[in-house]
Design a protein around this motif. Sequence first.
Motif, PDB file in Angstrom:
ATOM      1  N   VAL A 122      52.006  43.787  15.663  1.00  0.00           N
ATOM      2  CA  VAL A 122      51.575  43.645  14.264  1.00  0.00           C
ATOM      3  C   VAL A 122      50.721  44.829  13.827  1.00  0.00           C
ATOM      4  N   ASP A 123      50.451  44.866  12.534  1.00  0.00           N
ATOM      5  CA  ASP A 123      49.559  45.888  11.990  1.00  0.00           C
ATOM      6  C   ASP A 123      48.311  45.277  11.347  1.00  0.00           C
ATOM      7  N   LYS A 124      48.157  43.961  11.430  1.00  0.00           N
ATOM      8  CA  LYS A 124      46.978  43.284  10.878  1.00  0.00           C
ATOM      9  C   LYS A 124      46.437  42.306  11.915  1.00  0.00           C
ATOM     10  N   HIS A 125      45.723  42.849  12.903  1.00  0.00           N
ATOM     11  CA  HIS A 125      45.295  42.056  14.058  1.00  0.00           C
ATOM     12  C   HIS A 125      44.500  40.819  13.681  1.00  0.00           C
ATOM     13  N   LYS A 129      49.213  46.185  18.914  1.00  0.00           N
ATOM     14  CA  LYS A 129      49.147  47.072  17.745  1.00  0.00           C
ATOM     15  C   LYS A 129      50.503  47.736  17.510  1.00  0.00           C
ATOM     16  N   GLY A 130      51.024  47.600  16.287  1.00  0.00           N
ATOM     17  CA  GLY A 130      52.295  48.210  15.930  1.00  0.00           C
ATOM     18  C   GLY A 130      52.187  49.713  15.756  1.00  0.00           C
ATOM     19  N   GLU A 131      53.339  50.393  15.846  1.00  0.00           N
ATOM     20  CA  GLU A 131      53.366  51.840  15.678  1.00  0.00           C
ATOM     21  C   GLU A 131      54.230  52.202  14.477  1.00  0.00           C
ATOM     22  N   ALA A 132      54.517  53.504  14.314  1.00  0.00           N
ATOM     23  CA  ALA A 132      55.096  54.002  13.064  1.00  0.00           C
ATOM     24  C   ALA A 132      56.562  53.626  12.874  1.00  0.00           C
ATOM     25  N   THR A 133      57.307  53.396  13.958  1.00  0.00           N
ATOM     26  CA  THR A 133      58.737  53.096  13.836  1.00  0.00           C
ATOM     27  C   THR A 133      59.079  51.853  14.643  1.00  0.00           C
TER      28      THR A 133
END
Length: 387
Positions: free
Chosen positions: A56-59, A80-84
């Motif tokens: 995700v990008d919003k922990h 934590k998510g990454e760019a792709t």
Amino acid sequence: MVDFEVGVILPCAGSGERLGGVIPKQYCKVLGKPLFMYALEAFDQLPYVKRIALVVDKHEQVRSWIQEFGVNEEKITVVKGEATRHRSIRAGLQSLQKNEDSMKVVVVHDAVRPLVPRPVVDELMLAAERHGAAGLTRPLVSTVLEPGADGLLARCLDRSRHLASETPQAFQLGVLAAAYAKCSAEDLDTGTECLELARAHACVRACLIQGPEELWKVTHKKDIYAAEGCLREAMNSVCIVAAEESEAVRLLAESLSCRVASVRHVRSAADPPAGSSKDTFNTVIFFHEHEIDQENQLLEFATMLDFEKQGLIVHVMDHTSSDGMQTMSVYDLHCAGRSMAKHYEKLRKGVAVIHRLTPGEDARLAELVASLVLSDPPTFSGQTLFL
């Protein structure tokens, strides 16, 4: 039977630009829950799934939702998510490798695909264990065109010879790890297909399994409405309790048959639904002559009610052959309905009462009841309606 341990990677980052709006599609509320929660809950309930890497990008917000909706936090690692897409999946894979050493198969599933049919997932796990990789497919709906550099048609692909790739997809842990270990920067930045990574970098050709039609992905705004309808249908099992199979009951059952997971008609609690006495229902519709005996009815039907799922109880009162309504005020009826709603809240049920005053309105009655069943249960809970 799946008798080995499985890990799951749920990519749940990204902006969802094609949906439009300011909220990424995975966090849009559908029937009161963020969209990604449906896939998360489905995999959480599978007994062979040992750990889920939720990328995700919003922990903090995601952790809050996990606590709010009671998902097994011990089984979930928030990553934590990454760019792709491929970089995010790789991050999820690394998290699984770090925490588990007994995992045999890893599943990759888009978190914005809310429907996860258990039978086909079981089949997918077994195929991945046997072949190294397995993926679900669907027939192409539209013909695929390849444009030239000038924007003009270059060629048209034969739709009958190609398939749409869907998720979930499954891999032996070693196969997926080897594929990502050999990825180029271009693969990680522009690629989207994990099955192709396994073929190109781990020399494993995936077993392709035709999946059911509900394996679609929420991409555009219209898909949110489709997801709401499909989820409501999948979650709704309806029991109609009526001493007689009247025209209204027949029309109601007919109307609901293709819009809910199941619908049954019983005459009493001693008359179990056709097929299995173990069937349970989250929504029950009672047809009464004049009076509601809610306490006794709840006791009688307790074994048939599914209290884990939110649902609705509808009482239909038929006054067309009596004058019982003449001594009752609308205010008293409404107060009784609101009181009943509070009584049912602890059972995760909403309640609505319909007083049928006009004879010969079977079609309208069936339509009214169906619309209540297909709405959000809390929306009309405690309401008193007249027909």
